[in-house]
Structure formats: structure tokens, C-alpha cells
Design a protein around this motif. Structure first.
Motif, short mmCIF file in Angstrom:
data_model
loop_
_atom_site.label_atom_id
_atom_site.label_comp_id
_atom_site.label_asym_id
_atom_site.label_seq_id
_atom_site.Cartn_x
_atom_site.Cartn_y
_atom_site.Cartn_z
N GLU A 101 -9.34 75.83 -14.35
CA GLU A 101 -10.76 76.14 -14.25
C GLU A 101 -11.61 75.17 -15.06
O GLU A 101 -11.30 74.83 -16.20
N ALA A 102 -12.72 74.75 -14.44
CA ALA A 102 -13.63 73.82 -15.10
C ALA A 102 -14.19 74.44 -16.38
O ALA A 102 -14.50 75.63 -16.42
N LEU A 103 -14.28 73.65 -17.42
CA LEU A 103 -14.88 74.01 -18.71
C LEU A 103 -14.11 75.08 -19.48
O LEU A 103 -14.64 75.66 -20.43
N LEU A 104 -12.88 75.33 -19.12
CA LEU A 104 -12.08 76.31 -19.86
C LEU A 104 -11.91 75.88 -21.31
O LEU A 104 -12.13 76.66 -22.22
N ARG A 105 -11.55 74.65 -21.52
CA ARG A 105 -11.36 74.14 -22.89
C ARG A 105 -12.66 74.26 -23.69
O ARG A 105 -12.66 74.72 -24.83
#
Length: 106
Positions: free
Chosen positions: A43-47
Motif C-alpha cells: 500500500e502506498a504511503l504505508l511506511r
């Protein structure tokens, strides 16, 4: 969520006189009582979301065995995609956040 909470906090600070019923920034209420769930390993921007929440308020969930679930292999993919996540964040994400949110005994 970080974007929305950031914006709410900005409004809280800029318009304090209009917000007489709350005593702390909206993000603090959220962090005190909410957990966001249902992330996919890619998923995008999880980090960035994990970093913003300082490893808290997030939990790994699965709708296994549905066809679109990452299932058990999702955990392997998380560990592969984010090998440098701290042990504390990892424990929180994979178990502690959900245990605490549901007030379970563990």
C-alpha cells in the motif's frame, strides 16, 4: 489519515476560540482511542504513515480466506517490504494494536 489529522490540528490551532469543547488537538484524541487497520503490504504511503504515527495506532488485518486477501503470505510480504521496521513497531502492527483496541487479554 496523517493528512486529515494534520489538517484538523491546523484548524484547531488557528481557530481555538471556535473549538470550546475540545481541549487538545484532534490527532491526540485519535491517537488516544483509534487504530487504523486493513493495510496491504504494498500500500502506498504505508511506511510514511507508520513513521507519522511513531509505530502506534496501526494494525495489520486480513480478510483471509477471501479471494482478494493477502492472507498469511501478507505477513511475509510485510517483512520483506519493510525489513528495517523496529521490533516495537512490528509487534504493535501485527498484534498489540488490535489486542489493545479490542481490550483483549493477552
Amino acid at each position: 489519515m496523517p493528512y486529515i489529522l494534520f489538517r484538523l490540528d491546523n484548524h484547531f490551532e488557528a481557530r481555538r476560540s471556535e473549538m470550546t469543547d475540545i481541549t487538545m488537538p484532534p490527532s491526540e484524541y485519535f491517537k488516544r482511542q483509534c487504530v487504523i487497520c486493513s493495510f496491504e503490504p504494498e500500500e502506498a504511503l504505508l511506511r510514511e504513515t507508520m513513521d507519522w504515527f511513531k509505530g502506534q495506532n496501526m494494525a495489520c488485518t486480513s480478510d483471509y480466506p477471501h479471494w482478494d486477501s493477502s492472507g498469511v503470505s501478507g505477513v511475509v510480504r510485510y517483512l520483506k517490504n519493510y525489513p528495517d521496521i523496529s521490533e516495537k513497531t512490528r509487534v504493535n502492527f501485527f498484534s498489540r494494536a488490535a489486542i489493545d483496541a479490542l481490550a483483549l487479554q493477552a
